[in-house]
Design a protein around this motif. Structure first.
Motif, PDB file in Angstrom:
ATOM      1  N   LEU A 102      72.904  94.708  70.038  1.00  0.00           N
ATOM      2  CA  LEU A 102      72.148  95.150  68.869  1.00  0.00           C
ATOM      3  C   LEU A 102      72.769  94.488  67.636  1.00  0.00           C
ATOM      4  N   VAL A 103      71.930  93.876  66.812  1.00  0.00           N
ATOM      5  CA  VAL A 103      72.385  93.259  65.566  1.00  0.00           C
ATOM      6  C   VAL A 103      71.858  94.122  64.426  1.00  0.00           C
ATOM      7  N   GLU A 104      72.778  94.730  63.693  1.00  0.00           N
ATOM      8  CA  GLU A 104      72.434  95.684  62.632  1.00  0.00           C
ATOM      9  C   GLU A 104      72.898  95.135  61.289  1.00  0.00           C
ATOM     10  N   GLU A 105      72.004  95.132  60.336  1.00  0.00           N
ATOM     11  CA  GLU A 105      72.326  94.679  58.992  1.00  0.00           C
ATOM     12  C   GLU A 105      73.038  95.812  58.247  1.00  0.00           C
ATOM     13  N   THR A 106      74.087  95.491  57.471  1.00  0.00           N
ATOM     14  CA  THR A 106      74.721  96.501  56.630  1.00  0.00           C
ATOM     15  C   THR A 106      74.051  96.454  55.253  1.00  0.00           C
ATOM     16  N   SER A 107      74.495  97.317  54.362  1.00  0.00           N
ATOM     17  CA  SER A 107      73.934  97.326  53.011  1.00  0.00           C
ATOM     18  C   SER A 107      74.511  96.201  52.146  1.00  0.00           C
ATOM     19  N   VAL A 108      75.450  95.438  52.701  1.00  0.00           N
ATOM     20  CA  VAL A 108      76.090  94.347  51.978  1.00  0.00           C
ATOM     21  C   VAL A 108      75.549  93.014  52.504  1.00  0.00           C
ATOM     22  N   ARG A 109      75.134  92.167  51.597  1.00  0.00           N
ATOM     23  CA  ARG A 109      74.568  90.866  51.966  1.00  0.00           C
ATOM     24  C   ARG A 109      75.526  90.083  52.875  1.00  0.00           C
ATOM     25  N   ASN A 110      74.986  89.508  53.944  1.00  0.00           N
ATOM     26  CA  ASN A 110      75.721  88.673  54.907  1.00  0.00           C
ATOM     27  C   ASN A 110      76.813  89.404  55.678  1.00  0.00           C
ATOM     28  N   HIS A 111      76.756  90.719  55.749  1.00  0.00           N
ATOM     29  CA  HIS A 111      77.669  91.501  56.580  1.00  0.00           C
ATOM     30  C   HIS A 111      76.825  92.205  57.637  1.00  0.00           C
ATOM     31  N   TRP A 112      77.216  92.044  58.882  1.00  0.00           N
ATOM     32  CA  TRP A 112      76.432  92.522  60.015  1.00  0.00           C
ATOM     33  C   TRP A 112      77.314  93.280  60.984  1.00  0.00           C
TER      34      TRP A 112
END
Length: 173
Positions: A102-112
């Motif tokens: 699973l690839v989950e985006e965080t609320s910070v740009r370019n942090h996963w």
């Protein structure tokens, strides 16, 4: 009136086009592993991590490459994460077993967050990694990561900050 209509139509078109871009389509490049939580034994846990290189393939799959040293020899791992019906979920089959990623985006740009669950060397395992574009700490991304791993059943003591290793080339000894 025609100018107003044209402006509204173009605005709607650009909004719809932006929504068609899936988060994982922005997930590509070189990433540093900033944190890792795993329910594997101490001997299996990586102490240092080289950067990951993620490439979006034309068919929607992802290619993941990284290197590590084992017994003084440089090894390269290349995995193909095959897309599924869920745009954030991939499957991978390797000699170590079959896993879901699973690839989950965080609320910070370019942090996963990369969450992998499945068979690893004949045992069930789950691993969650926080990755970002540089070694620079980002407290907000780390908070997102801690919430994610807690929701996945990890104890906060399971979170390790790996030593950043240089990539090696497989020809090196």
């Amino acid at each position: 009136m025609k100018i107003l209509f044209l402006t509204v139509v173009l605005s709607l078109f650009s909004i719809l086009q932006a929504q068609e871009t899936l988060p994982t389509e922005r997930f590509g490049g070189t990433y540093v592993v900033k944190a890792i939580a795993a329910d594997i034994t101490r001997e299996e846990k990586p102490k240092d991590m080289s950067p990951l290189t993620i490439t979006n393939l034309d068919n929607g799959n992802l290619e993941v490459k990284f290197t590590f040293k084992k017994h003084g020899q440089c090894k390269e791992i290349k995995l193909i994460l095959e897309k599924t019906n869920n745009p954030r979920l991939f499957s991978v089959v390797s000699p170590e077993g079959k896993r879901q990623v699973l690839v989950e985006e965080t609320s910070v740009r370019n942090h996963w967050i990369i969450f992998c669950e499945g068979e690893l060397h004949g045992k069930w395992a789950k691993i969650a990694k926080l990755v970002g574009p540089s070694t620079e700490e980002n407290p907000k991304a780390f908070e997102d990561y801690k919430k994610f791993v807690s929701a996945k059943g990890f104890n906060e003591e399971k979170i390790n900050i790996p030593i950043q290793a240089e990539s090696c080339t497989p020809e090196q000894a």
